[in-house]
Write a protein that holds these residues in place. Sequence first.
Motif, PDB file in Angstrom:
ATOM      1  N   ILE A   1      -7.164   1.836   4.602  1.00  0.00           N
ATOM      2  CA  ILE A   1      -5.739   1.969   4.320  1.00  0.00           C
ATOM      3  C   ILE A   1      -5.363   3.384   4.732  1.00  0.00           C
ATOM      4  O   ILE A   1      -5.911   4.354   4.202  1.00  0.00           O
ATOM      5  CB  ILE A   1      -5.453   1.701   2.833  1.00  0.00           C
ATOM      6  CG1 ILE A   1      -5.855   0.269   2.485  1.00  0.00           C
ATOM      7  CG2 ILE A   1      -3.991   1.973   2.521  1.00  0.00           C
ATOM      8  CD1 ILE A   1      -5.850  -0.043   1.015  1.00  0.00           C
TER       9      ILE A   1
ATOM     10  N   LEU B   1      -2.750  -1.022   6.631  1.00  0.00           N
ATOM     11  CA  LEU B   1      -4.108  -1.534   6.614  1.00  0.00           C
ATOM     12  C   LEU B   1      -4.535  -1.650   8.071  1.00  0.00           C
ATOM     13  O   LEU B   1      -3.936  -2.409   8.842  1.00  0.00           O
ATOM     14  CB  LEU B   1      -4.156  -2.901   5.929  1.00  0.00           C
ATOM     15  CG  LEU B   1      -5.489  -3.618   5.886  1.00  0.00           C
ATOM     16  CD1 LEU B   1      -6.532  -2.806   5.134  1.00  0.00           C
ATOM     17  CD2 LEU B   1      -5.329  -4.988   5.248  1.00  0.00           C
TER      18      LEU B   1
ATOM     19  N   PHE C   1       0.802  -1.225   0.000  1.00  0.00           N
ATOM     20  CA  PHE C   1       0.000   0.000   0.000  1.00  0.00           C
ATOM     21  C   PHE C   1       0.836   1.276   0.000  1.00  0.00           C
ATOM     22  O   PHE C   1       0.440   2.282   0.581  1.00  0.00           O
ATOM     23  CB  PHE C   1      -0.969  -0.015   1.189  1.00  0.00           C
ATOM     24  CG  PHE C   1      -1.836  -1.241   1.221  1.00  0.00           C
ATOM     25  CD1 PHE C   1      -2.758  -1.485   0.221  1.00  0.00           C
ATOM     26  CD2 PHE C   1      -1.722  -2.161   2.243  1.00  0.00           C
ATOM     27  CE1 PHE C   1      -3.564  -2.611   0.242  1.00  0.00           C
ATOM     28  CE2 PHE C   1      -2.519  -3.296   2.279  1.00  0.00           C
ATOM     29  CZ  PHE C   1      -3.439  -3.519   1.272  1.00  0.00           C
TER      30      PHE C   1
END
Length: 88
Positions: A54, A43, A38
């Motif tokens: 996120i 997360l 990410f």
Amino acid sequence: MSERFFLYDDAVESKTRFVSFLGQRQRFDLAIVQTDRFYGKYLVLDMQGNRFAIIGQDDLEEPGYLEHAYQLSEEDADDLRSFLFEVI
């Protein structure tokens, strides 16, 4: 039966922290997952509320982001935001 078409199917290394803490008005039970997936964000799963987002530093500074993502009051979101600023 037709062949399954995958958009992606990746296995990645991750680091997960499970934490529970009391805010002013409610308890938070979180799983915080760190991975390269990410772009440096985490997360964050709220295991009691069955919600996730996120989150990066920029998201914590965005007004209303935590309130919307976790369906929290402003006061409860402030408790969560304060904790996440310490760990993210």
